[in-house]
Design a protein around this motif. Sequence first.
Motif, PDB file in Angstrom:
ATOM      1  N   LEU A  11       0.846  -1.188   0.000  1.00 47.17           N
ATOM      2  CA  LEU A  11       0.000   0.000   0.000  1.00 47.17           C
ATOM      3  C   LEU A  11       0.884   1.242   0.000  1.00 47.17           C
ATOM      4  CD1 LEU A  11      -2.526  -1.099   2.773  1.00 47.17           C
ATOM      5  CD2 LEU A  11      -2.966  -1.065   0.304  1.00 47.17           C
ATOM      6  N   VAL A  12       0.291   2.372  -0.400  1.00 48.86           N
ATOM      7  CA  VAL A  12       1.016   3.637  -0.283  1.00 48.86           C
ATOM      8  C   VAL A  12       0.781   4.203   1.114  1.00 48.86           C
ATOM      9  CG1 VAL A  12       1.409   5.928  -1.247  1.00 48.86           C
ATOM     10  CG2 VAL A  12       0.781   4.041  -2.761  1.00 48.86           C
ATOM     11  N   LEU A  13      -0.438   4.583   1.399  1.00 43.72           N
ATOM     12  CA  LEU A  13      -0.778   5.091   2.729  1.00 43.72           C
ATOM     13  C   LEU A  13      -2.212   4.673   3.033  1.00 43.72           C
ATOM     14  CD1 LEU A  13       0.208   6.756   5.147  1.00 43.72           C
ATOM     15  CD2 LEU A  13      -0.731   8.787   4.044  1.00 43.72           C
ATOM     16  N   GLY A  14      -2.355   3.536   3.704  1.00 45.55           N
ATOM     17  CA  GLY A  14      -3.681   3.020   4.048  1.00 45.55           C
ATOM     18  C   GLY A  14      -4.292   3.786   5.205  1.00 45.55           C
ATOM     19  N   GLU A  15      -5.588   3.989   5.130  1.00 46.60           N
ATOM     20  CA  GLU A  15      -6.312   4.717   6.167  1.00 46.60           C
ATOM     21  C   GLU A  15      -7.766   4.265   6.201  1.00 46.60           C
ATOM     22  OE1 GLU A  15      -6.698   6.604   8.595  1.00 46.60           O
ATOM     23  OE2 GLU A  15      -5.008   7.972   8.902  1.00 46.60           O
ATOM     24  N   SER A  16      -8.461   4.692   7.253  1.00 50.17           N
ATOM     25  CA  SER A  16      -9.908   4.541   7.398  1.00 50.17           C
ATOM     26  C   SER A  16     -10.400   3.114   7.167  1.00 50.17           C
ATOM     27  CB  SER A  16     -10.628   5.506   6.442  1.00 50.17           C
ATOM     28  OG  SER A  16     -12.004   5.604   6.744  1.00 50.17           O
ATOM     29  N   PRO A  17      -9.793   2.095   7.810  1.00 54.25           N
ATOM     30  CA  PRO A  17     -10.345   0.748   7.675  1.00 54.25           C
ATOM     31  C   PRO A  17     -11.700   0.648   8.363  1.00 54.25           C
ATOM     32  CG  PRO A  17      -8.674   0.779   9.395  1.00 54.25           C
ATOM     33  CD  PRO A  17      -8.668   2.145   8.759  1.00 54.25           C
ATOM     34  N   TRP A  19     -14.812  -2.395   9.157  1.00 54.13           N
ATOM     35  CA  TRP A  19     -15.400  -3.719   9.032  1.00 54.13           C
ATOM     36  C   TRP A  19     -16.866  -3.517   8.670  1.00 54.13           C
ATOM     37  CZ3 TRP A  19     -13.467  -8.360   8.444  1.00 54.13           C
ATOM     38  CH2 TRP A  19     -14.283  -9.476   8.620  1.00 54.13           C
ATOM     39  N   HIS A  20     -17.202  -3.826   7.431  1.00 54.51           N
ATOM     40  CA  HIS A  20     -18.520  -3.487   6.884  1.00 54.51           C
ATOM     41  C   HIS A  20     -19.036  -4.649   6.053  1.00 54.51           C
ATOM     42  CE1 HIS A  20     -21.740  -1.426   4.853  1.00 54.51           C
ATOM     43  NE2 HIS A  20     -21.098  -1.378   3.706  1.00 54.51           N
ATOM     44  N   ASP A  21     -20.236  -5.104   6.365  1.00 52.67           N
ATOM     45  CA  ASP A  21     -20.865  -6.173   5.605  1.00 52.67           C
ATOM     46  C   ASP A  21     -19.999  -7.436   5.608  1.00 52.67           C
ATOM     47  OD1 ASP A  21     -22.943  -7.253   4.115  1.00 52.67           O
ATOM     48  OD2 ASP A  21     -22.109  -6.609   2.198  1.00 52.67           O
ATOM     49  N   GLY A  22     -19.374  -7.702   6.753  1.00 56.64           N
ATOM     50  CA  GLY A  22     -18.585  -8.911   6.913  1.00 56.64           C
ATOM     51  C   GLY A  22     -17.244  -8.912   6.225  1.00 56.64           C
ATOM     52  N   ARG A  23     -16.772  -7.749   5.775  1.00 59.28           N
ATOM     53  CA  ARG A  23     -15.492  -7.642   5.076  1.00 59.28           C
ATOM     54  C   ARG A  23     -14.776  -6.379   5.525  1.00 59.28           C
ATOM     55  NH1 ARG A  23     -17.178  -7.992  -1.149  1.00 59.28           N
ATOM     56  NH2 ARG A  23     -18.613  -6.359  -0.434  1.00 59.28           N
ATOM     57  N   LEU A  24     -13.469  -6.319   5.280  1.00 64.64           N
ATOM     58  CA  LEU A  24     -12.706  -5.128   5.621  1.00 64.64           C
ATOM     59  C   LEU A  24     -12.592  -4.230   4.400  1.00 64.64           C
ATOM     60  CD1 LEU A  24     -11.064  -3.939   8.099  1.00 64.64           C
ATOM     61  CD2 LEU A  24      -9.095  -4.330   6.616  1.00 64.64           C
ATOM     62  N   TRP A  25     -13.030  -2.990   4.562  1.00 68.59           N
ATOM     63  CA  TRP A  25     -12.892  -1.944   3.547  1.00 68.59           C
ATOM     64  C   TRP A  25     -11.763  -1.029   3.986  1.00 68.59           C
ATOM     65  CZ3 TRP A  25     -16.907  -0.957  -0.376  1.00 68.59           C
ATOM     66  CH2 TRP A  25     -17.899  -1.937  -0.382  1.00 68.59           C
ATOM     67  N   LEU A  26     -11.081  -0.448   3.011  1.00 64.24           N
ATOM     68  CA  LEU A  26      -9.843   0.281   3.300  1.00 64.24           C
ATOM     69  C   LEU A  26      -9.619   1.357   2.247  1.00 64.24           C
ATOM     70  CD1 LEU A  26      -6.975   0.354   4.737  1.00 64.24           C
ATOM     71  CD2 LEU A  26      -6.281  -1.361   3.062  1.00 64.24           C
ATOM     72  N   CYS A  27      -9.159   2.528   2.669  1.00 63.89           N
ATOM     73  CA  CYS A  27      -8.784   3.607   1.751  1.00 63.89           C
ATOM     74  C   CYS A  27      -7.262   3.654   1.624  1.00 63.89           C
ATOM     75  CB  CYS A  27      -9.274   4.958   2.268  1.00 63.89           C
ATOM     76  SG  CYS A  27     -11.049   5.075   2.524  1.00 63.89           S
ATOM     77  N   ASP A  28      -6.759   3.605   0.403  1.00 60.76           N
ATOM     78  CA  ASP A  28      -5.338   3.853   0.172  1.00 60.76           C
ATOM     79  C   ASP A  28      -5.223   5.277  -0.353  1.00 60.76           C
ATOM     80  OD1 ASP A  28      -2.673   4.011  -0.511  1.00 60.76           O
ATOM     81  OD2 ASP A  28      -2.590   2.029  -1.425  1.00 60.76           O
ATOM     82  N   TRP A  29      -4.870   6.195   0.553  1.00 57.49           N
ATOM     83  CA  TRP A  29      -4.843   7.611   0.189  1.00 57.49           C
ATOM     84  C   TRP A  29      -3.865   7.880  -0.950  1.00 57.49           C
ATOM     85  CZ3 TRP A  29      -4.739  10.841   5.367  1.00 57.49           C
ATOM     86  CH2 TRP A  29      -5.961  10.665   6.036  1.00 57.49           C
ATOM     87  N   GLY A  30      -2.691   7.296  -0.851  1.00 58.22           N
ATOM     88  CA  GLY A  30      -1.661   7.585  -1.841  1.00 58.22           C
ATOM     89  C   GLY A  30      -1.985   7.069  -3.229  1.00 58.22           C
ATOM     90  N   PRO A  53      -7.041  13.858   1.945  1.00 59.96           N
ATOM     91  CA  PRO A  53      -7.389  12.489   2.318  1.00 59.96           C
ATOM     92  C   PRO A  53      -8.786  12.101   1.818  1.00 59.96           C
ATOM     93  CG  PRO A  53      -7.823  13.966   4.139  1.00 59.96           C
ATOM     94  CD  PRO A  53      -7.231  14.822   3.051  1.00 59.96           C
ATOM     95  N   PHE A  54      -9.140  10.814   2.016  1.00 55.01           N
ATOM     96  CA  PHE A  54     -10.529  10.412   1.881  1.00 55.01           C
ATOM     97  C   PHE A  54     -10.814   9.277   2.857  1.00 55.01           C
ATOM     98  CE2 PHE A  54      -8.568   7.500  -1.124  1.00 55.01           C
ATOM     99  CZ  PHE A  54      -9.375   6.364  -1.159  1.00 55.01           C
ATOM    100  N   CYS A  55     -11.971   9.346   3.493  1.00 55.89           N
ATOM    101  CA  CYS A  55     -12.339   8.408   4.547  1.00 55.89           C
ATOM    102  C   CYS A  55     -13.770   7.944   4.350  1.00 55.89           C
ATOM    103  CB  CYS A  55     -12.175   9.049   5.921  1.00 55.89           C
ATOM    104  SG  CYS A  55     -10.462   9.421   6.367  1.00 55.89           S
ATOM    105  N   ILE A  56     -14.135   6.841   4.991  1.00 59.58           N
ATOM    106  CA  ILE A  56     -15.432   6.210   4.764  1.00 59.58           C
ATOM    107  C   ILE A  56     -16.092   5.816   6.079  1.00 59.58           C
ATOM    108  CG2 ILE A  56     -14.851   5.320   2.467  1.00 59.58           C
ATOM    109  CD1 ILE A  56     -14.223   2.614   3.807  1.00 59.58           C
ATOM    110  N   ASP A  57     -17.427   5.689   6.031  1.00 57.04           N
ATOM    111  CA  ASP A  57     -18.189   5.064   7.099  1.00 57.04           C
ATOM    112  C   ASP A  57     -19.578   4.762   6.559  1.00 57.04           C
ATOM    113  OD1 ASP A  57     -17.749   4.242   9.894  1.00 57.04           O
ATOM    114  OD2 ASP A  57     -19.556   5.404  10.298  1.00 57.04           O
ATOM    115  N   PRO A  58     -20.178   3.619   6.940  1.00 58.37           N
ATOM    116  CA  PRO A  58     -21.484   3.266   6.383  1.00 58.37           C
ATOM    117  C   PRO A  58     -22.638   3.958   7.083  1.00 58.37           C
ATOM    118  CG  PRO A  58     -20.681   1.491   7.781  1.00 58.37           C
ATOM    119  CD  PRO A  58     -19.582   2.511   7.713  1.00 58.37           C
ATOM    120  N   LEU A  59     -23.652   4.316   6.297  1.00 53.25           N
ATOM    121  CA  LEU A  59     -24.929   4.761   6.814  1.00 53.25           C
ATOM    122  C   LEU A  59     -25.717   3.552   7.315  1.00 53.25           C
ATOM    123  CD1 LEU A  59     -25.823   7.285   3.987  1.00 53.25           C
ATOM    124  CD2 LEU A  59     -25.552   7.881   6.409  1.00 53.25           C
ATOM    125  N   PRO A  60     -26.794   3.765   8.067  1.00 52.50           N
ATOM    126  CA  PRO A  60     -27.584   2.624   8.541  1.00 52.50           C
ATOM    127  C   PRO A  60     -28.106   1.727   7.428  1.00 52.50           C
ATOM    128  CG  PRO A  60     -28.162   4.586   9.774  1.00 52.50           C
ATOM    129  CD  PRO A  60     -27.248   5.037   8.672  1.00 52.50           C
TER     130      PRO A  60
END
Length: 282
Positions: A11-17, A19-30, A53-60
């Motif tokens: 990865l370049v610069l991983g961020e904002s992991p 755990w969503h819908d039974g899987r790991l989601w991840l942002c690679d900023w770089g 940067p960019f970051c994530i989070d799920p809505l209900p």
Amino acid sequence: MTEVRVLLDGLVLGESPRWHDGRLWLCDWGAHELLIVDADGQRETVGRLDAFPFCIDPLPDGRLLVVAGSDRRLLRREPDGTLTPYADLRPLCDRPWNEVVADGRGNAYVNCIGFDLMIGEPPGPGLLALVTPDGAARTVAGDLAFPNGMAITPDGATLLVAESYASRITAFDLAPDGGLLGRRTWAGIEGSAPDGIALDAEGALWYADVPGRRCVRVREGGEVLQTVEVDRGCFSCALGTPDGTPTLFVTAAAWTGTANATATRTGRLLTAPAPAPPAARP
């Protein structure tokens, strides 16, 4: 000593992991990539975003909110993968925006650190904004010292935010209208610079620490329960349960300053056994 395993390298610069819908989601900023990583370390690129940067989070409802930090916008990822405008954050702060967390009512909290770290601006006071489900945005807290990772307790009553430049986790009560009340120190963590955070089912909190090259589990009040040390800066963390096993996921990378932040692929996704699973979503 806790066993740490490299799940994904390069990865370049991983961020904002997350755990969503039974899987790991991840942002690679770089690399400007949104990734899904499975339990075997296989990665799938499910989106690209030209923002840092960019970051994530799920809505209900399961759709992801995505902070396009350098664009000062909040986006929503639709089921088909398209990104649609959700809120314009520019009127509240003209500096890059950072982390996002959503509550059980569909409100989102987004923070801005208040200065542009990547171009060497001197530190300034950060803020927290509330974005309601209709896309309206307003400032709900200010004077934060580099606000970073955030989490909401399972009862939906408390917002926690890491203040990286104040060595503390700060708590707010969530008001019925989404506002923030009762500001207080949840945990003082002298000598640390808390970045991304994750709550577990026992009410403890993990925080990532870039200069400390570690992730630390603390309880309210600041008592240290566990430390996971690695060989590079820890930027963020998440808890998940692959195969039903409580697991700490850590995004880590060599950090030598902003000038070289995206110059090399030193980023890794690490895992370590965790004593408790993730806290329930609010």
